[in-house]
Enzyme design. Sequence first.
Site, PDB file in Angstrom:
ATOM      1  N   GLY A  55      62.517  35.571   8.949  1.00  0.00           N
ATOM      2  CA  GLY A  55      61.917  34.322   8.489  1.00  0.00           C
ATOM      3  C   GLY A  55      62.489  33.148   9.259  1.00  0.00           C
ATOM      4  N   GLY A 224      28.073  47.170  10.085  1.00  0.00           N
ATOM      5  CA  GLY A 224      27.916  48.097  11.200  1.00  0.00           C
ATOM      6  C   GLY A 224      29.192  48.262  11.995  1.00  0.00           C
ATOM      7  N   GLY A 225      30.209  47.451  11.683  1.00  0.00           N
ATOM      8  CA  GLY A 225      31.497  47.595  12.333  1.00  0.00           C
ATOM      9  C   GLY A 225      32.251  48.797  11.795  1.00  0.00           C
ATOM     10  CB  VAL A 226      35.432  50.373  12.907  1.00  0.00           C
ATOM     11  CG1 VAL A 226      36.318  51.527  12.439  1.00  0.00           C
ATOM     12  CG2 VAL A 226      35.048  50.566  14.360  1.00  0.00           C
ATOM     13  CB  SER A 228      31.465  47.409   6.843  1.00  0.00           C
ATOM     14  OG  SER A 228      30.714  47.479   8.036  1.00  0.00           O
ATOM     15  CB  SER A 229      30.848  52.133   9.652  1.00  0.00           C
ATOM     16  OG  SER A 229      29.988  51.216  10.288  1.00  0.00           O
ATOM     17  CE  LYS A 369      39.898  47.322  13.197  1.00  0.00           C
ATOM     18  NZ  LYS A 369      38.540  47.050  12.668  1.00  0.00           N
TER      19      LYS A 369
END
Length: 513
Positions: A55, A224-226, A228-229, A369
């Site tokens: 920090g 349509g992205g990774v 949300s798919s 991711k």
Amino acid sequence: MDKELVIVLDFGGQYNQLIARRIRECNVYCEVYPYTLGIEKIKEMAPKGIIFTGGPDSVYNEESPRCEKEMLELGIPVLGICYGSQLMSYLLGGTVKTAPVSEFGKTEVETDGGSVLFQEVPKNIIAWMSHTDYISQAPEGFRVCATTSVCPVAAMENKEKKLYATQFHPEVMHTQYGKKILSNFVYNVCRCTGSWKMSSFVDEAIKSLRNKIGNGKVLCALSGGVDSSVAAVLLSKAVGRQLTCVFADHGLLRKNEGDEVEAVFGPDGPYELDFIRVNCQERFYEKLKGITEPEQKRKIIGEEFIRVFEEEAKKIGAVDFLVQGTIYPDVIESGLGKSAVIKSHHNVGGLPDCVDFKEIIEPLRMLFKDEVRKAGIELGIPEHLVYRQPFPGPGLGIRIIGEVTAEKCRIVQDADAIYREEINKAGIGKNLGQYFAALTNMRSVGVMGDYRTYDYAVVLRAVNTSDFMTAEPAQIPWEVLGKTASRIVNEVKGVNRVLYDCTGKPPATIEFE
């Protein structure tokens, strides 16, 4: 979900998410919480270990973030990193003060092989330092187990109380054997078994979703992205035809992407999904008219997304749940505890206060991711879909600096398509974490033929990254950049200059806004 847990307490460090990411690489589940998380809550969670982050503050200042001293007396192993190490020392009676010589960047550290932290770690390593304060005297009962030429306590331990600390950052890739040091902590100190596997996550997530949703109707916000798919397929496995996927084509997608999404998830695609495409380009352009501030754009796009989904839900009738592909970096970058808001992601900080759904479900909320991609493979989604380039929910709205218009979208779509085509022709796309074209708000003088032009500058971006938390600019071959630039200025009307962004993350973000 029943699993071993290590928690990271965030004291405002820029690498807090990286710590969690590295612990998960050891197959141990880890979550980040604000430093204000109380002792009773920690007891309830029963973590196998606790990590204090770095920090920007000085622990001896009255207003600096602190936790209770009792947290170090629970018998739960604690690892303090940077500020976290100084806080541990300060709370337990050690001395912390301004260092006579600050250390920033790569520093040679001499370790003590007798420490459990440094098992199978060489005596001398290069580590990443970032501090102006230091521990001048370790607390009573602690043994110093690493030093530098100017830092007397680069690491310390109290084996009896299971308390450990490093002044340097083992979580960043610049620290040699950093992952091994963290692995030694979670396995040899916390006694974790490494049971965190993506296959078990998928199975347990499906069971959990079935229990939560019951007979309710679900609407999935599909971009349509990774992310949300994967969320859509996960929900389809859990509740089948109770799920309707709504694809809001807001006009801020890559060239031809709306049709590509429909080809995959529509009636002719491989998945048994109820799919609705809503063409709402003009609606979004109108909402964004005159808006130039990035956070405002994100919030407008986020709210308008929700309104589109609410309208479609009313047409479907009695929809109880909204599903989004939110992932952990979205959550962290939208602000967590002491950490600053880097940018409000459209499906986190960008949500309106009032949402007309019983509940929002985010099944991937705690995944990074690459973990989302692993989940996609476990779900049987083809690799070419799972390993698609990431694309932000606000789309080109944050790749266009300044006001968003239909004409600017056309420019960046055409430029991006050319860039992607040349990258793929060169065979280097698979080695890049992310690459795209963005449109600056700068116009400059140029000459084409015998005529003066005054047009926009396009920026090309490409980065190498493993987790999208940090990134290095990719060294694209000059001939590829040269050909791409030549094609863009010749084929894309309204552009007369092409630039290449060679900034890493940090200090920049991967996206432009």
